[in-house]
Motif scaffolding. Sequence first.
Motif, PDB file in Angstrom:
ATOM      1  N   ILE A 190      40.864  42.152  49.370  1.00  0.00           N
ATOM      2  CA  ILE A 190      39.986  42.245  50.546  1.00  0.00           C
ATOM      3  C   ILE A 190      38.787  41.309  50.400  1.00  0.00           C
ATOM      4  CG2 ILE A 190      38.441  43.767  51.836  1.00  0.00           C
ATOM      5  CD1 ILE A 190      40.385  46.065  51.180  1.00  0.00           C
ATOM      6  N   ILE A 191      38.145  41.342  49.242  1.00  0.00           N
ATOM      7  CA  ILE A 191      36.993  40.458  49.015  1.00  0.00           C
ATOM      8  C   ILE A 191      37.433  38.995  49.053  1.00  0.00           C
ATOM      9  CG2 ILE A 191      35.212  39.766  47.358  1.00  0.00           C
ATOM     10  CD1 ILE A 191      35.130  42.645  46.390  1.00  0.00           C
ATOM     11  N   GLY A 192      38.605  38.722  48.488  1.00  0.00           N
ATOM     12  CA  GLY A 192      39.130  37.364  48.516  1.00  0.00           C
ATOM     13  C   GLY A 192      39.336  36.863  49.933  1.00  0.00           C
TER      14      GLY A 192
ATOM     15  N   CYS B 103      41.683  27.582  46.127  1.00  0.00           N
ATOM     16  CA  CYS B 103      41.623  28.970  46.599  1.00  0.00           C
ATOM     17  C   CYS B 103      42.188  29.936  45.564  1.00  0.00           C
ATOM     18  CB  CYS B 103      42.378  29.103  47.915  1.00  0.00           C
ATOM     19  SG  CYS B 103      41.562  28.320  49.323  1.00  0.00           S
ATOM     20  N   ILE B 104      43.221  29.509  44.835  1.00  0.00           N
ATOM     21  CA  ILE B 104      43.796  30.346  43.781  1.00  0.00           C
ATOM     22  C   ILE B 104      42.760  30.621  42.701  1.00  0.00           C
ATOM     23  CG2 ILE B 104      45.444  30.320  41.840  1.00  0.00           C
ATOM     24  CD1 ILE B 104      47.423  28.950  43.779  1.00  0.00           C
ATOM     25  N   ALA B 105      42.023  29.589  42.296  1.00  0.00           N
ATOM     26  CA  ALA B 105      40.976  29.769  41.281  1.00  0.00           C
ATOM     27  C   ALA B 105      39.913  30.751  41.769  1.00  0.00           C
ATOM     28  CB  ALA B 105      40.347  28.420  40.940  1.00  0.00           C
ATOM     29  N   ILE B 106      39.515  30.617  43.029  1.00  0.00           N
ATOM     30  CA  ILE B 106      38.501  31.521  43.594  1.00  0.00           C
ATOM     31  C   ILE B 106      39.032  32.955  43.623  1.00  0.00           C
ATOM     32  CG2 ILE B 106      37.210  32.104  45.691  1.00  0.00           C
ATOM     33  CD1 ILE B 106      37.147  29.067  46.305  1.00  0.00           C
ATOM     34  N   GLY B 107      40.283  33.122  44.030  1.00  0.00           N
ATOM     35  CA  GLY B 107      40.889  34.453  44.067  1.00  0.00           C
ATOM     36  C   GLY B 107      40.983  35.086  42.696  1.00  0.00           C
TER      37      GLY B 107
ATOM     38  N   LEU C 273      48.343  36.690  46.264  1.00  0.00           N
ATOM     39  CA  LEU C 273      48.906  36.091  45.058  1.00  0.00           C
ATOM     40  C   LEU C 273      48.033  36.352  43.834  1.00  0.00           C
ATOM     41  CD1 LEU C 273      50.255  32.502  45.941  1.00  0.00           C
ATOM     42  CD2 LEU C 273      51.507  34.341  44.805  1.00  0.00           C
ATOM     43  N   THR C 274      46.722  36.302  44.039  1.00  0.00           N
ATOM     44  CA  THR C 274      45.790  36.347  42.904  1.00  0.00           C
ATOM     45  C   THR C 274      45.243  37.736  42.605  1.00  0.00           C
ATOM     46  OG1 THR C 274      43.903  35.845  44.365  1.00  0.00           O
ATOM     47  CG2 THR C 274      45.054  33.979  43.370  1.00  0.00           C
ATOM     48  N   MET C 275      45.415  38.686  43.511  1.00  0.00           N
ATOM     49  CA  MET C 275      44.719  39.967  43.380  1.00  0.00           C
ATOM     50  C   MET C 275      45.081  40.720  42.097  1.00  0.00           C
ATOM     51  SD  MET C 275      46.679  42.317  46.223  1.00  0.00           S
ATOM     52  CE  MET C 275      48.404  42.809  46.026  1.00  0.00           C
TER      53      MET C 275
ATOM     54  N   LEU D 248      35.916  21.683  41.858  1.00  0.00           N
ATOM     55  CA  LEU D 248      35.730  23.071  42.309  1.00  0.00           C
ATOM     56  C   LEU D 248      36.690  23.989  41.561  1.00  0.00           C
ATOM     57  CD1 LEU D 248      34.532  25.219  44.193  1.00  0.00           C
ATOM     58  CD2 LEU D 248      36.273  24.574  45.897  1.00  0.00           C
ATOM     59  N   THR D 249      37.947  23.568  41.451  1.00  0.00           N
ATOM     60  CA  THR D 249      38.941  24.366  40.732  1.00  0.00           C
ATOM     61  C   THR D 249      38.553  24.528  39.267  1.00  0.00           C
ATOM     62  OG1 THR D 249      40.678  23.542  42.213  1.00  0.00           O
ATOM     63  CG2 THR D 249      41.380  24.550  40.143  1.00  0.00           C
ATOM     64  N   ALA D 250      38.175  23.414  38.625  1.00  0.00           N
ATOM     65  CA  ALA D 250      37.804  23.450  37.201  1.00  0.00           C
ATOM     66  C   ALA D 250      36.553  24.291  36.978  1.00  0.00           C
ATOM     67  CB  ALA D 250      37.576  22.033  36.686  1.00  0.00           C
ATOM     68  N   MET D 251      35.575  24.170  37.873  1.00  0.00           N
ATOM     69  CA  MET D 251      34.328  24.912  37.731  1.00  0.00           C
ATOM     70  C   MET D 251      34.565  26.418  37.855  1.00  0.00           C
ATOM     71  SD  MET D 251      30.812  24.566  39.957  1.00  0.00           S
ATOM     72  CE  MET D 251      31.639  25.077  41.472  1.00  0.00           C
ATOM     73  N   VAL D 252      35.389  26.823  38.826  1.00  0.00           N
ATOM     74  CA  VAL D 252      35.667  28.248  39.016  1.00  0.00           C
ATOM     75  C   VAL D 252      36.455  28.797  37.831  1.00  0.00           C
ATOM     76  CG1 VAL D 252      36.814  29.954  40.472  1.00  0.00           C
ATOM     77  CG2 VAL D 252      35.570  28.064  41.525  1.00  0.00           C
ATOM     78  N   LEU D 253      37.411  28.025  37.318  1.00  0.00           N
ATOM     79  CA  LEU D 253      38.160  28.458  36.128  1.00  0.00           C
ATOM     80  C   LEU D 253      37.231  28.610  34.929  1.00  0.00           C
ATOM     81  CD1 LEU D 253      41.420  26.292  36.404  1.00  0.00           C
ATOM     82  CD2 LEU D 253      41.178  28.742  36.846  1.00  0.00           C
ATOM     83  N   PHE D 254      36.242  27.729  34.829  1.00  0.00           N
ATOM     84  CA  PHE D 254      35.254  27.829  33.748  1.00  0.00           C
ATOM     85  C   PHE D 254      34.433  29.100  33.883  1.00  0.00           C
ATOM     86  CE2 PHE D 254      30.972  26.730  32.049  1.00  0.00           C
ATOM     87  CZ  PHE D 254      31.321  26.607  30.711  1.00  0.00           C
ATOM     88  N   TRP D 255      34.066  29.446  35.126  1.00  0.00           N
ATOM     89  CA  TRP D 255      33.325  30.697  35.360  1.00  0.00           C
ATOM     90  C   TRP D 255      34.166  31.905  34.953  1.00  0.00           C
ATOM     91  CZ3 TRP D 255      31.366  29.387  40.984  1.00  0.00           C
ATOM     92  CH2 TRP D 255      30.285  28.498  40.890  1.00  0.00           C
ATOM     93  N   ILE D 256      35.469  31.839  35.229  1.00  0.00           N
ATOM     94  CA  ILE D 256      36.352  32.935  34.831  1.00  0.00           C
ATOM     95  C   ILE D 256      36.369  33.079  33.319  1.00  0.00           C
ATOM     96  CG2 ILE D 256      38.724  33.819  34.870  1.00  0.00           C
ATOM     97  CD1 ILE D 256      39.148  32.253  37.464  1.00  0.00           C
ATOM     98  N   VAL D 257      36.466  31.945  32.620  1.00  0.00           N
ATOM     99  CA  VAL D 257      36.460  31.960  31.150  1.00  0.00           C
ATOM    100  C   VAL D 257      35.181  32.605  30.637  1.00  0.00           C
ATOM    101  CG1 VAL D 257      36.357  30.524  29.077  1.00  0.00           C
ATOM    102  CG2 VAL D 257      37.996  29.983  30.887  1.00  0.00           C
TER     103      VAL D 257
END
Length: 243
Positions: free
Chosen positions: A164-166, A145-149, A67-69, A223-232
Amino acid sequence: MFSLYKKEIQSFFYSPFAYVLSALFMLIFGFAFVGRIVNMKTSVFQFSFPDMFYNNFFYFIFIIPLLTMRSFADERRGGTEVQLLTSPLTIPQIVLAKFFSIVTVFIFMLVLSLFFPIYVSFHGTVIWPSLICGYVSFFLWGTACIAIGMLISAMQSSSIIAAIIGEIVMEGFLTLDLIGASKMIESNPRLNSVVTWFSMQRRFVFIAQGMFRLEDLVFFLSLTAMVLFWIVLYIEKRRRSHN
């Protein structure tokens, strides 16, 4: 932001992509459902839908990276990343639009899977509070998991490599329960508490069983918010490199 969200949704539903993944999700759910019926030891049709989610994490987890790739990797590969980063939208708006579009597809899959409990309700009894808790818990797990992906996709130029990494990263999270149950880890209480604290399956079980602990809810949301922040932060760094 809504225009980008709409564009992302259209990219899913105006192509076979969302429907193929939804069919795969339903296929996994269907096999698990039929398997529980085949293995019934009594004439009374009784099983737990939260157990179906938990026992099939290994299979469901393959769908999330698919979904996220494409979320960011395809933008870079297709040469549209610069256009996106130089648009009037802010980086948080871009990230959230993509995140909510993928979450929408995920919700679409969950809604389709309601066919099974509805079917059971006509032939037996569904414990609706347990069912709701199972779906809420699975949804929280899925959004994390979506945020991590998405973070992995943002760091790659190939959607295949991102997938694959995901898969590897998310399978790593699945092994935390096994690691925490090992004798070496159990013999060290501090290390065991650290390992189990990061176990998403363990927290899934608590919520699915109706034990809404604040720490579990905070874990998934933070966890979701933190990963989204890293993406930003990562996308903002890439935007500056294009200036």
